[in-house]
Design a protein around this motif. Structure first.
Motif, PDB file in Angstrom:
ATOM      1  N   ASP A   1      -7.773   2.680  -7.023  1.00  0.00           N
ATOM      2  CA  ASP A   1      -7.575   3.710  -6.540  1.00  0.00           C
ATOM      3  C   ASP A   1      -6.027   4.219  -6.629  1.00  0.00           C
ATOM      4  O   ASP A   1      -5.531   5.142  -6.136  1.00  0.00           O
TER       5      ASP A   1
ATOM      6  N   ARG B   1       0.870  -1.182  -0.081  1.00  0.00           N
ATOM      7  CA  ARG B   1      -0.003  -0.082  -0.119  1.00  0.00           C
ATOM      8  C   ARG B   1       0.799   0.940   0.007  1.00  0.00           C
ATOM      9  O   ARG B   1       1.853   1.177   0.935  1.00  0.00           O
TER      10      ARG B   1
ATOM     11  N   GLN C   1      -3.584   2.763  -5.133  1.00  0.00           N
ATOM     12  CA  GLN C   1      -2.580   2.764  -3.809  1.00  0.00           C
ATOM     13  C   GLN C   1      -2.188   1.538  -3.445  1.00  0.00           C
ATOM     14  O   GLN C   1      -1.707   1.577  -2.180  1.00  0.00           O
ATOM     15  N   GLU C   2      -2.576   0.556  -3.971  1.00  0.00           N
ATOM     16  CA  GLU C   2      -1.937  -0.972  -3.549  1.00  0.00           C
ATOM     17  C   GLU C   2      -1.561  -1.404  -4.942  1.00  0.00           C
ATOM     18  O   GLU C   2      -2.165  -1.596  -5.882  1.00  0.00           O
TER      19      GLU C   2
ATOM     20  N   TYR D   1       7.582   5.914  -0.060  1.00  0.00           N
ATOM     21  CA  TYR D   1       6.601   5.637  -0.714  1.00  0.00           C
ATOM     22  C   TYR D   1       5.589   4.598  -0.036  1.00  0.00           C
ATOM     23  O   TYR D   1       4.569   4.617  -0.552  1.00  0.00           O
TER      24      TYR D   1
ATOM     25  N   ARG E   1       1.640   5.470  -0.262  1.00  0.00           N
ATOM     26  CA  ARG E   1       1.303   6.870   0.150  1.00  0.00           C
ATOM     27  C   ARG E   1       0.368   7.545  -0.855  1.00  0.00           C
ATOM     28  O   ARG E   1       0.925   7.343  -2.035  1.00  0.00           O
ATOM     29  N   PRO E   2      -0.701   8.205  -0.720  1.00  0.00           N
ATOM     30  CA  PRO E   2      -1.550   8.741  -1.701  1.00  0.00           C
ATOM     31  C   PRO E   2      -0.778   9.666  -2.611  1.00  0.00           C
ATOM     32  O   PRO E   2       0.191  10.551  -1.971  1.00  0.00           O
ATOM     33  N   GLY E   3      -1.025   9.874  -3.760  1.00  0.00           N
ATOM     34  CA  GLY E   3       0.012  10.857  -4.645  1.00  0.00           C
ATOM     35  C   GLY E   3       1.351  10.341  -5.167  1.00  0.00           C
ATOM     36  O   GLY E   3       1.942  11.047  -5.779  1.00  0.00           O
ATOM     37  N   SER E   4       1.690   9.225  -4.596  1.00  0.00           N
ATOM     38  CA  SER E   4       3.248   8.716  -4.862  1.00  0.00           C
ATOM     39  C   SER E   4       3.320   7.548  -5.684  1.00  0.00           C
ATOM     40  O   SER E   4       4.353   7.219  -6.092  1.00  0.00           O
TER      41      SER E   4
END
Length: 101
Positions: A44, A12, A46-47, A79, A14-17
């Motif tokens: 999304d 998972r 993120q994963e 990240y 970090r958002p936006g990375s």
């Protein structure tokens, strides 16, 4: 049936990375003994699950203990929010041909 040796890692991030993570994630060299690899992303972004197929557990272990892998993991560490991983042995499942009548 042919036996497969598979390393699976789910991270998972970090958002936006995602873009930065992807640059750090790809190894600079092709690992010895790796036959093929796949990456799967959640909707999304993120994963990420990476699935790699190896000649043997020893080949996978040698890559995981290498300096190149240590550098790759260090490059993506900032990240990653969470990580799960495991090594598996298995084989392709036969899918019956035709449909029930």
């Amino acid at each position: 049936m042919e036996e497969h040796f598979v390393w699976v890692t789910t991270r998972r991030i970090r958002p936006g990375s995602l873009e930065d993570f992807e640059r750090a994630w790809r190894p600079a060299t092709h690992p010895d003994g790796m036959r093929r690899a796949y990456a799967y992303w959640s909707e999304d972004g993120q994963e990420i699950t990476g699935v790699s197929f190896w000649d043997s557990k020893e080949a996978c272990d040698a890559w995981r203990a290498s300096e190149a892998e240590a550098q790759r993991r260090a490059g993506m560490a900032s990240y990653v929010a969470e990580e799960r991983e495991g090594f598996y042995r298995g084989r392709e499942l036969a899918i019956p041909s035709g449909s029930p009548g």
